[in-house]
Design an enzyme around this catalytic site. Structure first.
Site, mmCIF file in Angstrom:
data_model
loop_
_atom_site.group_PDB
_atom_site.id
_atom_site.type_symbol
_atom_site.label_atom_id
_atom_site.label_comp_id
_atom_site.label_asym_id
_atom_site.label_seq_id
_atom_site.Cartn_x
_atom_site.Cartn_y
_atom_site.Cartn_z
ATOM 1 N N LYS A 187 31.842 42.518 50.868
ATOM 2 C CA LYS A 187 30.636 42.641 49.985
ATOM 3 C C LYS A 187 30.577 41.332 49.529
ATOM 4 O O LYS A 187 31.197 40.898 48.908
ATOM 5 C CB LYS A 187 31.224 43.636 49.102
ATOM 6 C CG LYS A 187 29.663 44.116 48.197
ATOM 7 C CD LYS A 187 30.136 44.684 46.973
ATOM 8 C CE LYS A 187 30.540 43.735 45.708
ATOM 9 N NZ LYS A 187 29.159 42.895 45.472
ATOM 10 N N GLU A 263 42.106 36.012 44.265
ATOM 11 C CA GLU A 263 41.829 34.452 43.722
ATOM 12 C C GLU A 263 40.945 34.490 42.394
ATOM 13 O O GLU A 263 39.967 35.190 42.605
ATOM 14 C CB GLU A 263 41.228 33.913 44.946
ATOM 15 C CG GLU A 263 41.418 32.339 44.687
ATOM 16 C CD GLU A 263 40.404 31.514 44.312
ATOM 17 O OE1 GLU A 263 40.513 31.254 42.891
ATOM 18 O OE2 GLU A 263 39.329 31.252 44.684
ATOM 19 N N CYS A 297 36.430 28.130 40.019
ATOM 20 C CA CYS A 297 37.438 28.524 39.548
ATOM 21 C C CYS A 297 38.363 27.665 39.093
ATOM 22 O O CYS A 297 39.211 27.988 38.204
ATOM 23 C CB CYS A 297 37.896 29.804 40.380
ATOM 24 S SG CYS A 297 38.200 29.155 42.104
HETATM 25 P P1 NAD Z 1 32.766 39.496 38.759
HETATM 26 O O1 NAD Z 1 34.547 39.328 38.945
HETATM 27 O O2 NAD Z 1 32.528 40.531 38.190
HETATM 28 O O3 NAD Z 1 32.414 39.463 40.150
HETATM 29 C C1 NAD Z 1 32.947 38.985 41.486
HETATM 30 C C2 NAD Z 1 32.594 39.970 42.604
HETATM 31 O O4 NAD Z 1 33.334 41.080 42.361
HETATM 32 C C3 NAD Z 1 31.189 40.347 42.788
HETATM 33 O O5 NAD Z 1 31.167 40.498 44.304
HETATM 34 C C4 NAD Z 1 31.249 41.743 42.176
HETATM 35 O O6 NAD Z 1 30.272 42.457 42.655
HETATM 36 C C5 NAD Z 1 32.568 42.303 42.518
HETATM 37 N N1 NAD Z 1 32.827 43.205 41.302
HETATM 38 C C6 NAD Z 1 32.493 43.235 40.256
HETATM 39 N N2 NAD Z 1 33.097 44.532 39.477
HETATM 40 C C7 NAD Z 1 33.884 45.100 40.675
HETATM 41 C C8 NAD Z 1 34.512 46.126 40.617
HETATM 42 N N3 NAD Z 1 34.825 47.151 39.423
HETATM 43 N N4 NAD Z 1 35.207 46.474 41.555
HETATM 44 C C9 NAD Z 1 35.072 45.847 42.856
HETATM 45 N N5 NAD Z 1 34.169 44.745 42.792
HETATM 46 C C10 NAD Z 1 33.513 44.256 41.929
HETATM 47 O O7 NAD Z 1 32.378 38.105 38.360
HETATM 48 P P2 NAD Z 1 30.958 38.004 37.519
HETATM 49 O O8 NAD Z 1 30.553 39.021 36.635
HETATM 50 O O9 NAD Z 1 29.997 37.568 38.634
HETATM 51 O O10 NAD Z 1 31.221 36.498 36.688
HETATM 52 C C11 NAD Z 1 31.943 36.745 35.347
HETATM 53 C C12 NAD Z 1 33.007 35.669 35.451
HETATM 54 O O11 NAD Z 1 33.767 35.760 36.574
HETATM 55 C C13 NAD Z 1 32.530 34.187 35.233
HETATM 56 O O12 NAD Z 1 31.949 33.683 34.199
HETATM 57 C C14 NAD Z 1 33.762 33.484 35.692
HETATM 58 O O13 NAD Z 1 34.418 33.593 34.585
HETATM 59 C C15 NAD Z 1 34.548 34.382 36.783
HETATM 60 N N6 NAD Z 1 34.372 34.117 38.146
HETATM 61 C C16 NAD Z 1 35.169 33.594 38.660
HETATM 62 C C17 NAD Z 1 35.214 33.171 40.093
HETATM 63 C C18 NAD Z 1 36.294 32.607 40.720
HETATM 64 O O14 NAD Z 1 35.848 31.879 41.942
HETATM 65 N N7 NAD Z 1 37.272 32.670 40.282
HETATM 66 C C19 NAD Z 1 33.878 33.599 40.783
HETATM 67 C C20 NAD Z 1 32.852 34.286 40.128
HETATM 68 C C21 NAD Z 1 33.078 34.520 38.736
#
Ligand code: NAD
Length: 495
Positions: A187, A263, A297
């Site tokens: 996804k 991760e 990250c």
């Molecule tokens: P997120 O963790 O919500 O999203 C990352 C992925 O997880 C997306 O594909 C999203 O659709 C999915 N996701 C979200 N909620 C989910 C759930 N309940 N069950 C399964 N999958 C789910 O991140 P975000 O809201 O896009 O960003 C918020 C914060 O997360 C950022 O500000 C940053 O601090 C962090 N982030 C970290 C990374 C990394 O590489 N470690 C990447 C993106 C965001």
């Protein structure tokens, strides 16, 4: 095939697939739902893509299961490797288009996106090379028994990826999973679905049978949650926020106890000693925090500089940050494009005003850049204390805090003062200092006199709340295999 025409400033018009990629075909979702993806530079809609619901997740997982049981388990390791290499070659052949799509949808500078795409090809090719090198052991327990182990695939893997490196995360997930004989349902992030779909269009041509690699677009709370709680998904691999990482673990525990690798986030210390080559250090500290607009990250968001060079460092780092060209991702000299979304823009601006309220000093930046698009000035805070929110929480934007330290002992303790442990760096010309700090910092990666230099051969992942498991390198293979012991009795019955 579900598709629309989209225009990129660097490559012109192309056909953008918009469906869910299941069984080697682009299909519409069962409920016909779609969602829009936004160009973060202009805030305009690029196009709409199909949205996967729980029903579509069920269909994709069933396709993956069927492919696993009927064809993929019978495929030779050599052929799995060849297909990954074919995919790498097709990605490389279409590098300009993929980089342009990535810039359009994510906002990263097109030159940086090109580097991402070449790393995508490198990663897939590297894991293609591993496919026929997955080996077990013979274990000699006594002369009457022959025992061997097999490293078997886990089966159907759900993979949930973020928006900061949409295509690179796609490759980091596909490479080791496919090399070790698994099938996948990925996804992509709802903010950046486009490049993963363009790359999906090469999967059939690379030779993969239907159902082996499935790519779905959709939201975390619906499609992501369905994947992580699915009873027929054997493993879930996730990259994203720590908050969601916890939810994934709960969903796995509450369903079929699927294997979990995570991760997650970071708040990585970037430590500069008095004896560092100062120009080099400034350049890496700048790259450490402002590369990819701070949306890494492993971003070096906590900068610590030893007192002897602190004032000089702050002045020169400020000048370096101001010189980073912010603007149109398609302009050749752009270093920093917009943040990925309005939500991320608002979050980051919220942290900036929080920092100001808490009494930190703005060295440079601190404001929106321009009046259209999600652009933020490269921002440096000084006069920060360890208890401030901007020092504790992941901002995920072009914002860093800089503070002073006196001794090595002190900075090791301060560097480790975080719930995260993803990465760290040390800048010094003294080898002993470098190695002592590297050994004592609790982080999955430590860079010495550089930053953000990831490579597909080098394991990457988190200590503490930054994650579970390792991506890349040989280490990632163990995320996707399970060990089976087979013990054969050679002699007569025991009794
Ligand atoms: P997120 O963790 O919500 O999203 C990352 C992925 O997880 C997306 O594909 C999203 O659709 C999915 N996701 C979200 N909620 C989910 C759930 N309940 N069950 C399964 N999958 C789910 O991140 P975000 O809201 O896009 O960003 C918020 C914060 O997360 C950022 O500000 C940053 O601090 C962090 N982030 C970290 C990374 C990394 O590489 N470690 C990447 C993106 C965001």
């Amino acid at each position: 095939m579900a598709s629309v025409q989209v225009h990129t400033p660097s490559t012109g018009k192309y056909e953008q697939p918009t469906g869910l990629f299941i069984n080697n075909e682009f299909v519409k979702g069962v409920d016909g739902k779609t969602f829009e993806t936004i160009n973060p530079s202009t805030e305009e809609v690029i196009c709409s893509v199909s949205e996967a619901t729980e029903k579509d997740v069920d269909i994709a997982v069933a396709a993956a299961r069927k492919a696993y049981e009927t064809v993929w388990r019978k495929e030779t390791p050599e052929n799995r490797g060849k297909m990954l290499v074919n995919l790498a070659n097709l990605i490389e052949k279409n590098a300009d288009l993929l980089a342009a799509v990535e810039s359009l949808d994510n906002g990263k500078a097109v030159g940086m996106a090109k580097v991402d795409v070449s790393m995508v090809a490198g990663c897939l090719r590297y894991y293609g090379g591993w496919a026929d090198k997955i080996e077990g052991k013979v274990i000699d327990t006594n002369p009457d028994t022959f025992t061997y182990t097999r490293q078997e695939p886990i089966g159907v893997c759900g993979q949930i990826i973020p928006w900061n490196f949409p295509l690179l995360m796609w490759a980091w997930k596909i490479g080791p999973a496919i090399a070790t004989g698994n099938v996948v349902v990925i996804k992509t992030a709802e903010q950046t679905p486009l490049s993963g779909l363009v790359a999906a269009s090469f999967i059939k041509e690379a030779g993969f049978p239907p159902g082996v690699i499935n790519i779905i677009s959709g939201f975390g709370k619906i499609a992501g949650a369905a994947l992580s709680s699915h009873m027929d998904v054997d493993k879930i691999a996730f990259t994203g926020s720590t908050v969601v990482g916890r939810q994934i673990m709960k969903a796995a525990a509450g369903s079929n106890l699927k294997k979990v690798t995570l991760e997650l986030g970071g708040k990585s210390p970037n430590i500069v000693f008095d004896d560092a080559d100062i120009e080099n250090a400034i350049s890496w500290v700048n790259f450490g925090i402002f590369f990819n607009h701070g949306q890494c990250c492993c971003a070096g968001s906590r900068v610590y500089v030893q007192s002897g060079i602190y004032d000089k460092f702050v002045e020169r780092f400020k000048a370096r940050a101001i010189a980073n060209k912010v603007g149109d991702p398609f302009a050749a000299d752009t270093f920093q494009g917009p943040q990925v979304s309005q939500i991320q823009f608002d979050r980051i601006m919220g942290y900036i005003s929080e920092g100001k309220k808490e009494g930190a000093t703005i060295v440079t930046g601190g404001e929106r850049h321009g009046d259209k698009g999600y652009f933020i000035q490269p921002t440096i805070f000084s006069n920060v204390t360890e208890d401030m929110k901007i020092m504790q929480e992941e901002i995920f934007g072009p914002v860093c805090s800089i503070s002073k330290f006196e001794t090595e002992e002190e900075i090791i303790a301060t560097g480790n003062n975080s719930t995260y442990g993803l990465a760290a760096a040390v800048h010094t010309t003294n080898l002993n200092t470098a190695l002592r700090v590297a050994n004592n910092i609790r982080a999955g990666t430590v860079w010495v006199n550089n930053y953000n230099m990831l490579h597909h051969q080098i394991p990457f992942g988190g200590f503490k709340e930054s994650g579970i498991g390792r991506e890349l390198g040989e280490a990632a293979l163990s995320n996707y295999t399970q060990c089976k012991s087979v013990s054969i009795r050679l002699g007569d019955a025991l009794f």
